[in-house]
Design an enzyme around this catalytic site. Sequence first.
Site, PDB file in Angstrom:
ATOM      1  N   GLY A  35      37.822 -15.096  15.859  1.00 49.14           N
ATOM      2  CA  GLY A  35      37.113 -13.850  16.167  1.00 49.14           C
ATOM      3  C   GLY A  35      38.108 -12.721  16.342  1.00 49.14           C
ATOM      4  O   GLY A  35      39.183 -12.925  16.896  1.00 49.14           O
ATOM      5  N   GLY A 136      43.426 -17.645  17.930  1.00 46.65           N
ATOM      6  CA  GLY A 136      43.090 -18.392  19.138  1.00 46.65           C
ATOM      7  C   GLY A 136      43.355 -19.874  18.962  1.00 46.65           C
ATOM      8  O   GLY A 136      44.126 -20.277  18.079  1.00 46.65           O
ATOM      9  N   GLY A 138      41.587 -22.211  17.663  1.00 44.71           N
ATOM     10  CA  GLY A 138      41.238 -22.711  16.322  1.00 44.71           C
ATOM     11  C   GLY A 138      42.351 -22.427  15.326  1.00 44.71           C
ATOM     12  O   GLY A 138      42.707 -23.284  14.501  1.00 44.71           O
ATOM     13  N   ASP A 161      38.888 -13.579  25.416  1.00 42.74           N
ATOM     14  CA  ASP A 161      38.451 -14.512  26.475  1.00 42.74           C
ATOM     15  C   ASP A 161      39.575 -14.894  27.437  1.00 42.74           C
ATOM     16  O   ASP A 161      39.310 -15.439  28.506  1.00 42.74           O
ATOM     17  CB  ASP A 161      37.892 -15.794  25.841  1.00 42.74           C
ATOM     18  CG  ASP A 161      36.724 -15.517  24.925  1.00 42.74           C
ATOM     19  OD1 ASP A 161      36.026 -14.510  25.146  1.00 42.74           O
ATOM     20  OD2 ASP A 161      36.515 -16.290  23.976  1.00 42.74           O
ATOM     21  N   ARG A 196      16.137  -2.193  40.974  1.00 47.56           N
ATOM     22  CA  ARG A 196      16.051  -3.432  40.191  1.00 47.56           C
ATOM     23  C   ARG A 196      17.264  -4.322  40.405  1.00 47.56           C
ATOM     24  O   ARG A 196      18.328  -3.850  40.832  1.00 47.56           O
ATOM     25  CB  ARG A 196      16.001  -3.103  38.692  1.00 47.56           C
ATOM     26  CG  ARG A 196      14.694  -2.548  38.232  1.00 47.56           C
ATOM     27  CD  ARG A 196      14.814  -2.069  36.794  1.00 47.56           C
ATOM     28  NE  ARG A 196      13.501  -1.720  36.280  1.00 47.56           N
ATOM     29  CZ  ARG A 196      13.295  -0.947  35.225  1.00 47.56           C
ATOM     30  NH1 ARG A 196      14.323  -0.417  34.582  1.00 47.56           N
ATOM     31  NH2 ARG A 196      12.082  -0.699  34.798  1.00 47.56           N
ATOM     32  N   MET A 203      31.021 -11.945  27.509  1.00 47.30           N
ATOM     33  CA  MET A 203      31.555 -13.066  26.717  1.00 47.30           C
ATOM     34  C   MET A 203      32.583 -13.867  27.514  1.00 47.30           C
ATOM     35  O   MET A 203      32.811 -13.594  28.694  1.00 47.30           O
ATOM     36  CB  MET A 203      32.173 -12.549  25.432  1.00 47.30           C
ATOM     37  CG  MET A 203      31.171 -12.197  24.369  1.00 47.30           C
ATOM     38  SD  MET A 203      32.015 -11.674  22.855  1.00 47.30           S
ATOM     39  CE  MET A 203      30.695 -11.831  21.675  1.00 47.30           C
ATOM     40  N   GLN A 307      32.352  -5.817  23.171  1.00 46.73           N
ATOM     41  CA  GLN A 307      33.520  -6.163  24.002  1.00 46.73           C
ATOM     42  C   GLN A 307      34.762  -6.422  23.173  1.00 46.73           C
ATOM     43  O   GLN A 307      35.878  -6.391  23.673  1.00 46.73           O
ATOM     44  CB  GLN A 307      33.232  -7.425  24.827  1.00 46.73           C
ATOM     45  CG  GLN A 307      32.211  -7.215  25.912  1.00 46.73           C
ATOM     46  CD  GLN A 307      31.606  -8.529  26.375  1.00 46.73           C
ATOM     47  OE1 GLN A 307      32.000  -9.072  27.382  1.00 46.73           O
ATOM     48  NE2 GLN A 307      30.634  -9.043  25.620  1.00 46.73           N
TER      49      GLN A 307
END
Length: 381
Positions: A35, A136, A138, A161, A196, A203, A307
Site C-alpha cells: 500500500g 512493508g 509483504g 501503520d 452525539r 487504519m 490517511q
Amino acid sequence: MTPQDLLVENTQPTTQAKQPMSQSIKRIGVLTGGGDCPGLNAVIRAVTKTAMYRYGLEVYGIEDAYLGLLRNRISPLSADDVSNILTTGGTILGSCNKCNPAAYDANGDGNPQDVTDRCLEHVKENDLDALVCIGGDGTMSGAAFLVEKGINCIGVPKTIDNDIFGTDITFGFDTAVTVATDALDRVHTTAASHHRAMIVEVMGRNAGWIALHAGVASGADVILLPEIDYDLDVISNYVQERSRKGKRFTILCVSEGSKPVGGELVAKIDPTSPDPVKLGGVGYVLAEQIQAMSGIETRCTVLGYVQRGGTPTPDDRVLGTQFGSAAIEALMQGKRNRMIVMQENRVTDIDILSVANKQRTVPLDHPLIDAARAVGTCFGD
Ligand code: F6P
C-alpha cells in the site's frame, strides 16, 4: 548569469563523489511495494540522488513493485525524474500489493506460481547489481525470495501503520496520525453541537499505533485498539456516565482491527491479495450497538484512504530522506540484505530476513496507554 540560467536546474553532483567500499555496484534498481504511503517519493529521491551524486551509480526505476520486475518494466531514473517530488504523496514508481514473486496468481484463478526465476532474469538482463526494496512486511517477504537466489536486496520499511518489526518508526505514520487527529478534532465540534457519540475509525491493520497516537492527540474519550479486546457494556456505560455528568458528547477513536472480547474482526476477504484479510467497518457495527444500548445517538466516520494519500508531513519527508540515503550508504559499505531501521533515534540496519512475517504491535505496557488511562481515557476493557 541570465534569467534563463536561473530557470535551469542544476542536476550535477554538489558533493564530491565518495570512494565506495563496494566497487562491484554500478547499477541499482529501486521499487516501491504494498500500500502506498506519504514519504515514498522522498525515499526514491534520496536513494536516486545519493546513488548518483555520491557514488556515480546508475539508478533504474522498477514500476509497480515485483510486478514490474516480472514484466520487465524497468527504466533509468535521472536526477530530473526525482526532482520536485519530495513534497508529493504516492509513489512515482507505482505500487502493487498483488505480486509476491514466490506465489503470483497471474490469472486470478487461485493458482499462484513461483515467478522468482523470471524476476531474476530481468534483474540480470538489466545488469542490476542490487535492489532497493521500499515497502512493508509483504515487500520484505518478497525480497527474501530474491535474496535466497543471490540478489542483494536492501529494504526500506514503509507503512502508515507503523507496525514493521525492527524499527521504532516508519515514514507515513506521522502523516496518517496528523490526518486522523485533524478528523477527530473536526468531529469533536459537530459531536458537541448535536450531543452525539462520534466514532472515527482509523487504519492500522492489527496494530493500534494510529488509533493510540491520534486518539491521545485529540483527547478522544474512548480509544479502541486491536491489542485490547473491548467489552461493549463498558463502552456503553462509559458513554452514559459521561452524559449523566453533563458531558453531552463522546468521541471514540476506533482502530479498524478492534474486536470485542470473544468476538470476530469486521473484515472482507480478497482472495486475489497476498494480504487477503481487508479490515474495515467495525466503527459502523459499534455505532449501531452503542446507540441501541445507551440510547445516545451515535454516528461513525470511516477515514479510510485519506490517511495514506496526499502530502507527507515534514517529519515524514525527513525520515524518508534519512532512510533513502542510508540505504545507499549501507549498499556502498558492502552490506548485503539489510533493512534500514530507526532504533533509539539512530538510523541503522538489520537483517532483512529477520523481518518477514512479523508485526510490531502496541505493547500493553506502553507508556502512552498508561498516560491516556491517567487522564480518564477508556480503552473498552
Ligand atoms: O497501508 C496499510 C493499510 O493502510 C492498512 O491500515 C489497511 O488495512 C490496508 O493498508 C488497506 O490497504 P489495501 O486496500 O490497499 O489493501
